[in-house]
Structure formats: structure tokens, C-alpha cells
Design a protein around this motif. Structure first.
Motif, mmCIF file in Angstrom:
data_model
loop_
_atom_site.group_PDB
_atom_site.id
_atom_site.type_symbol
_atom_site.label_atom_id
_atom_site.label_comp_id
_atom_site.label_asym_id
_atom_site.label_seq_id
_atom_site.Cartn_x
_atom_site.Cartn_y
_atom_site.Cartn_z
ATOM 1 N N GLY A 30 1.086 11.731 -6.288
ATOM 2 C CA GLY A 30 0.619 11.094 -5.067
ATOM 3 C C GLY A 30 0.748 9.585 -5.058
ATOM 4 N N LEU A 31 1.334 9.014 -6.104
ATOM 5 C CA LEU A 31 1.485 7.566 -6.187
ATOM 6 C C LEU A 31 2.737 7.145 -5.412
ATOM 7 C CD1 LEU A 31 -0.185 5.386 -7.772
ATOM 8 C CD2 LEU A 31 1.706 5.391 -9.424
ATOM 9 N N ILE A 32 2.631 6.080 -4.641
ATOM 10 C CA ILE A 32 3.783 5.590 -3.871
ATOM 11 C C ILE A 32 4.759 4.899 -4.835
ATOM 12 C CG2 ILE A 32 4.553 4.063 -2.011
ATOM 13 C CD1 ILE A 32 1.788 4.341 -0.745
ATOM 14 N N ILE A 33 5.973 5.451 -4.938
ATOM 15 C CA ILE A 33 6.966 4.901 -5.876
ATOM 16 C C ILE A 33 8.178 4.321 -5.153
ATOM 17 C CG2 ILE A 33 6.303 6.365 -7.823
ATOM 18 C CD1 ILE A 33 8.566 8.257 -7.098
ATOM 19 N N GLY A 34 8.210 4.461 -3.844
ATOM 20 C CA GLY A 34 9.276 3.865 -3.051
ATOM 21 C C GLY A 34 8.766 3.612 -1.649
ATOM 22 N N SER A 35 9.036 2.422 -1.097
ATOM 23 C CA SER A 35 8.504 2.113 0.228
ATOM 24 C C SER A 35 9.310 1.010 0.889
ATOM 25 C CB SER A 35 7.031 1.686 0.133
ATOM 26 O OG SER A 35 6.527 1.345 1.411
ATOM 27 N N SER A 36 9.448 1.098 2.204
ATOM 28 C CA SER A 36 10.075 0.006 2.952
ATOM 29 C C SER A 36 9.101 -1.164 3.094
ATOM 30 C CB SER A 36 10.527 0.502 4.330
ATOM 31 O OG SER A 36 9.463 1.136 5.019
ATOM 32 N N ASP A 37 7.848 -0.931 2.707
ATOM 33 C CA ASP A 37 6.835 -1.980 2.670
ATOM 34 C C ASP A 37 6.396 -2.166 1.210
ATOM 35 O OD1 ASP A 37 4.708 -3.682 2.854
ATOM 36 O OD2 ASP A 37 3.462 -2.390 4.118
ATOM 37 N N PRO A 38 6.967 -3.131 0.515
ATOM 38 C CA PRO A 38 6.696 -3.304 -0.920
ATOM 39 C C PRO A 38 5.216 -3.455 -1.260
ATOM 40 C CG PRO A 38 8.548 -4.666 -0.244
ATOM 41 C CD PRO A 38 7.941 -4.121 1.016
ATOM 42 N N SER A 39 4.400 -3.907 -0.319
ATOM 43 C CA SER A 39 2.978 -4.104 -0.600
ATOM 44 C C SER A 39 2.245 -2.788 -0.837
ATOM 45 C CB SER A 39 2.316 -4.874 0.548
ATOM 46 O OG SER A 39 2.298 -4.086 1.736
ATOM 47 N N ARG A 40 2.851 -1.672 -0.436
ATOM 48 C CA ARG A 40 2.194 -0.371 -0.597
ATOM 49 C C ARG A 40 2.565 0.323 -1.910
ATOM 50 N NH1 ARG A 40 2.126 3.399 4.513
ATOM 51 N NH2 ARG A 40 0.388 4.194 3.280
ATOM 52 N N LEU A 41 3.470 -0.241 -2.662
ATOM 53 C CA LEU A 41 3.917 0.388 -3.910
ATOM 54 C C LEU A 41 2.776 0.516 -4.913
ATOM 55 C CD1 LEU A 41 7.389 -1.352 -4.440
ATOM 56 C CD2 LEU A 41 7.003 1.068 -3.930
ATOM 57 N N HIS A 42 2.848 1.594 -5.701
ATOM 58 C CA HIS A 42 1.939 1.847 -6.824
ATOM 59 C C HIS A 42 0.499 2.123 -6.370
ATOM 60 C CE1 HIS A 42 5.422 0.393 -8.879
ATOM 61 N NE2 HIS A 42 5.235 -0.857 -8.493
ATOM 62 N N ARG A 43 0.327 2.544 -5.130
ATOM 63 C CA ARG A 43 -0.992 2.932 -4.644
ATOM 64 C C ARG A 43 -1.028 4.439 -4.421
ATOM 65 N NH1 ARG A 43 -2.550 -1.649 -0.062
ATOM 66 N NH2 ARG A 43 -2.312 -3.494 -1.420
ATOM 67 N N THR A 44 -2.190 5.022 -4.632
ATOM 68 C CA THR A 44 -2.348 6.459 -4.403
ATOM 69 C C THR A 44 -2.406 6.746 -2.904
ATOM 70 O OG1 THR A 44 -3.517 6.759 -6.487
ATOM 71 C CG2 THR A 44 -3.795 8.481 -4.820
ATOM 72 N N HIS A 45 -1.667 7.793 -2.499
ATOM 73 C CA HIS A 45 -1.608 8.196 -1.093
ATOM 74 C C HIS A 45 -2.273 9.574 -0.986
ATOM 75 C CE1 HIS A 45 -0.034 9.337 2.819
ATOM 76 N NE2 HIS A 45 0.538 8.133 2.967
ATOM 77 N N GLU A 46 -3.507 9.623 -0.462
ATOM 78 C CA GLU A 46 -4.257 10.890 -0.417
ATOM 79 C C GLU A 46 -3.620 11.898 0.537
ATOM 80 O OE1 GLU A 46 -8.414 10.245 0.228
ATOM 81 O OE2 GLU A 46 -8.738 9.642 -1.862
#
Length: 380
Positions: A30-46
């Protein structure tokens, strides 16, 4: 197969070229490992955790987003590989606006995953083929059952007879040689000859080794057919690349242990043929030179063998007698054939042979002396 940041980044880059909405990729935890918004990387996505747990598409509106951690409104779809959930791809935006893009982005993600898995399998096969080849040519201490098991996983048949061949790359004058040249050669040797076991064994020496299948008839393999194949390879290289090759083929020896012996004969043939301009070298055709080469590593032995020819050279400033001697042996000591090859009269040949005997103190009538002269020529 596991998602990693590299694959996730590829998915994001590909998806954002298709749609104009932000895209996220979450791993199986559930961890964000790729994103078009770099600020969201490495955060858990419930929201991704729900999609993974239930293996279903999860739509998130403003109300749901306010109850979950690390999420924004949008749609999250599980990424499947071989019917297992390995991650989630999410599109941020109003669910009604992004819903129609969901399956397209999901399909794109799964195609990228399949491609990555295929490339990983190819690399795995390539690495293990090279490891197997090294074990075989080095006379591995692994038992035959272990080697056969490894080969079976690689879909290789070690039961069929094989010989070792060394292909040495020769860069064209002024052209640097790179690892890419060797890799290109490996590809040519593997395609379409898929039964070849190929590996780069010496980058510094520009050498690629091939364990190639041969057909045995009365325990002998067909040199003519292998010569044709080697010529085809050389022709392809000449047409497509800026380098040439020399191919040295070893002898056949039975069993897996025979492959290391075959490799040794190919290596010795290549080493012994330095200065030879032939692009295709068979151990069988250079057998004597190969065998005596190791016996003449000691300087004093080589001097003893070559000393008669050194005396001859002192009296043969134009090299006529040395050439005559070489042609004489090339024609199996047949006087008529030697005369024809040299375009000289029989009396001229007889005169030259007499001079060779005079300057070397060796007689052609003596088999021992004749062998000394022949070996001396081989050592030049």
C-alpha cells in the motif's frame, strides 16, 4: 513478480501520456512507490490497501477520502500478474470523470509489468546460461545430476554431443572494442541457433565461448557443416558490424567432462595460431602444432628444434629454400606435386633440397631428420 520504483515510474510516465489526471502506483504493502506528484511518494495509501485486500476497484469521493489516510478522491484499481494482486494503480480526480480511464490505465500497467517480468526472465536465463557454461568448461565440481538439473530449467539438452568453439573478436583498425560488440556477437550466436550455450568468458581477450551441438557419425562430427556455419557467421558480421572474428573449434570428447577438454583444445588452437590469417581454425587441422607447442614452452627446447632452420636462414637471404621446404612438406614430400606447386623443374627442386641438407646437416632420407625439419617449420 514484485512492483518496484522503476516499474512504477514507467507506469506513471506511460499513463500520464494517455490521460491528463494525476497517477499513483502503490506496491503490495500500500506504499506509494510511483507518482506524478513527487510529494506523495513513500506514503501509505489506505485506499490501495482496500483494493489489494478485496481484489476490487475502489472509488473514493470526498466523503470517503476524509475517513482514510493518504488518499485523495479518485479511483484505485488492482494490478494483476498471473492472477495475483501485486499492487494498485490510482487516478486522482472526480470518480465520474476518471472512471472511464480506469481500465485503460490498469491494462497499461499490467502490460508494463508483463514486459518487465519477461525481461527479468530473459536476464535470468542469460545469467544462468553463462554460469552453466563456465562450470562446464572449467570442469565443474558439481555432479552431473546437478548440471543436468540446471540445464533442464534452462530448456537445454546436455545429452546431445557438443564441441567447444571460441570466437575471438577483432576490431577494425582504429575502432575501439566495447562490451556491446561482444553482446551483439552473443546474440548472433544464440539466434537462430537456440541450442547453443553461449557466454562471454574473457572481456579483456575479446572472447566468446560457444558449446555447440554436433551430429556424430561413427563417433566423428561433420567438419564441413561446421565450417559452413562459421562462414555464415563471419559473413553476417561483415555485413552488419565494424569488427571481424576468428573462430577456433575444439575436438569432440564424450560426456559432460568432455566439454572442458574440448574447450582446452579450442583455446590451445587459438593460442597456437597467432599470426595465422585463417578466420576458421579446427583443432584437428592444427593438432600437431598445438600438441608440440606446449612441449616447446622451454626456451632451450625451442632453440634446439629451430636451430637447423636458423642455419638455413643465414645462407638463404631471399627465403627461397625456406619456401621450398614449406611447400615440400605441404605436398606431403611428393616431388612431382612440389615441382608443380613451385613451378620449377625437378632438377631445380633436387638442387634446392640438396642445399637444405647441406646447410642444416639433416638428411631427407632419415625419418628422424625429416621430422626435425618439419617440427622446426611448425615452430617458426
Amino acid at each position: 513478480m514484485q512492483l518496484n520504483s522503476l516499474i512504477a515510474r514507467q507506469i506513471v510516465e506511460r499513463a500520464t501520456k494517455i490521460i491528463q489526471f494525476p497517477v499513483n502506483v502503490m506496491g503490495e504493502d500500500g506504499l506509494i512507490i510511483g507518482s506524478s506528484d513527487p510529494s506523495r511518494l513513500h506514503r501509505t495509501h489506505e485506499g490501495a490497501l482496500l483494493a489489494i485486500h478485496d481484489n476490487r476497484t475502489v472509488e473514493i469521493n470526498d466523503t470517503i477520502a476524509s475517513t482514510l489516510i493518504g488518499v485523495k478522491k479518485g479511483i484505485n484499481l488492482p494490478i494483476l500478474y498471473q492472477e495475483s494482486v501485486i499492487g494498485v494503480v490510482g487516478i486522482s480526480g472526480e470518480p465520474d470523470e476518471v472512471r472511464n480511464y480506469g481500465e485503460l490505465v490498469k491494462m497499461t500497467a499490467e502490460l508494463i509489468v508483463e514486459q518487465a517480468a519477461l525481461m527479468a526472465q530473459i536476464q535470468w536465463n542469460k545469467r544462468h546460461r553463462e554460469e552453466l557454461l563456465l562450470q562446464l568448461i572449467q570442469g565443474s565440481t558439481l555432479n552431473e545430476n546437478q548440471l543436468l538439473s540446471i540445464a533442464e530449467r534452462l530448456d537445454l539438452d546436455l545429452a546431445q554431443p557438443r564441441i567447444a568453439a571460441i570466437v575471438k573478436v577483432i576490431p577494425k583498425q582504429g575502432q575501439p572494442l566495447t562490451l556491446e560488440h561482444l553482446q551483439k556477437l552473443v546474440h548472433l550466436l544464440e539466434n537462430p541457433e537456440r541450442d547453443n550455450i553461449v557466454g562471454i568468458v574473457s572481456v579483456s581477450n575479446n572472447e566468446v565461448v560457444v558449446l555447440k551441438p554436433v551430429t556424430l557419425v561413427d563417433n566423428t562430427w561433420n567438419k564441413t557443416e561446421e565450417r559452413k556455419r562459421a562462414k555464415r557467421l563471419i559473413k553476417r558480421l561483415a555485413e552488419e558490424n565494424d569488427f571481424s572474428v576468428v573462430v577456433a573449434l575444439g575436438e569432440y570428447f564424450p560426456g559432460l567432462v568432455g566439454l572442458s577438454r574440448s574447450y582446452e583444445t579450442a583455446k590451445a588452437t587459438l593460442a597456437c595460431a597467432k599470426g595465422n590469417k585463417e578466420p576458421i581454425l579446427f583443432y584437428q587441422e592444427h593438432k600437431l602444432s598445438v600438441l608440440i607447442d606446449s612441449l616447446l614452452q622451454d626456451e632451450w627446447r625451442r632453440e634446439q628444434i629451430t636451430s637447423p632452420l636458423e642455419k638455413l636462414r643465414e645462407q638463404d637471404s631471399k627465403g627461397v629454400l625456406i619456401k621450398t621446404l614449406k611447400v615440400f612438406f605441404d605436398q606431403n614430400c611428393d616431388l612431382a606435386q612440389t615441382c608443380a606447386a613451385l613451378h620449377v623443374h625437378r632438377n631445380t627442386l633436387r638442387y634446392r633440397l640438396d642445399k637444405i641438407e647441406e646447410f642444416t646437416s639433416l638428411k631427407f632420407s632419415s625419418l628422424d631428420h625429416k621430422v626435425q625439419l618439419y617440427l622446426a617449420l611448425k615452430c617458426l
